[in-house]
Design an enzyme around this catalytic site. Sequence first.
Site, PDB file in Angstrom:
ATOM      1  N   ILE A 109      45.153  44.555  38.720  1.00 48.64           N
ATOM      2  CA  ILE A 109      44.691  43.378  38.002  1.00 48.64           C
ATOM      3  C   ILE A 109      44.814  43.717  36.521  1.00 48.64           C
ATOM      4  O   ILE A 109      44.306  44.747  36.069  1.00 48.64           O
ATOM      5  CB  ILE A 109      43.240  42.996  38.394  1.00 48.64           C
ATOM      6  CG1 ILE A 109      42.733  41.817  37.549  1.00 48.64           C
ATOM      7  CG2 ILE A 109      42.291  44.166  38.313  1.00 48.64           C
ATOM      8  CD1 ILE A 109      41.369  41.274  38.003  1.00 48.64           C
ATOM      9  N   SER A 110      45.543  42.901  35.775  1.00 52.85           N
ATOM     10  CA  SER A 110      45.843  43.208  34.375  1.00 52.85           C
ATOM     11  C   SER A 110      44.576  43.247  33.532  1.00 52.85           C
ATOM     12  O   SER A 110      43.564  42.617  33.854  1.00 52.85           O
ATOM     13  CB  SER A 110      46.802  42.162  33.792  1.00 52.85           C
ATOM     14  OG  SER A 110      48.037  42.196  34.451  1.00 52.85           O
TER      15      SER A 110
END
Length: 214
Positions: free
Chosen positions: A60-61
């Site tokens: 997840i960025s």
Amino acid sequence: MSQEPPEKMMFQLTLRRRGISDLAVLRTMEEVPREAFVAPGDRGHAYRDSALGIACGQTISQPFVVAYMTEQLQLQKNHKVLEIGTGSGYQAAVLSRLCAHVLTIERYRTLADAARARLEKLGYYNIEVMLGDGFDVPAGAGDFDRIIVTAAMEQIPDNLLQRLQPGGILIAPVGPHHGTQTLVRVVRTESGFERKELVDVRFVPALRGIAREL
């Protein structure tokens, strides 16, 4: 009464300090519960400005990258958006608060099924999660006002650019799969495509096909 982690209290300030100025994007980043999209063991770190691991070797960025890419899309309420790489569904959730509809494509069935269930539970009803190959978007999906790619592409395929509506914007990390990429913003104009390089980033690779496992 549980105390919010320091990262949550600093969340908005960090985004503003790093240059995010679109108030709609900032408000959306505050409203979407990032802790619901990370692994249970990482919930205490959900608002730290760093990427976190999720299932299938994906990530997840970090919040800044999510906010920055979203801001660069210049979303409007009537827009139809394509996302390549659903992951946990967090980026799609952010996009969905700022546009009419999001089609998000994920090659890992485990991630697609989990994201679909998570988004439905949280009430994000204008998102369609599709198991598929982001390099081969079904023709029946139509064209899009905005396209966002959340995995590294060595180059942007022409067939993806052709899915942009006139005036549409695509943003993608472009570069070697194992190293640093550059976020590239492409605008479809009457005469062709205008390309602008933005900032350096690091994303997991965008791979062709649907994953055989997971």
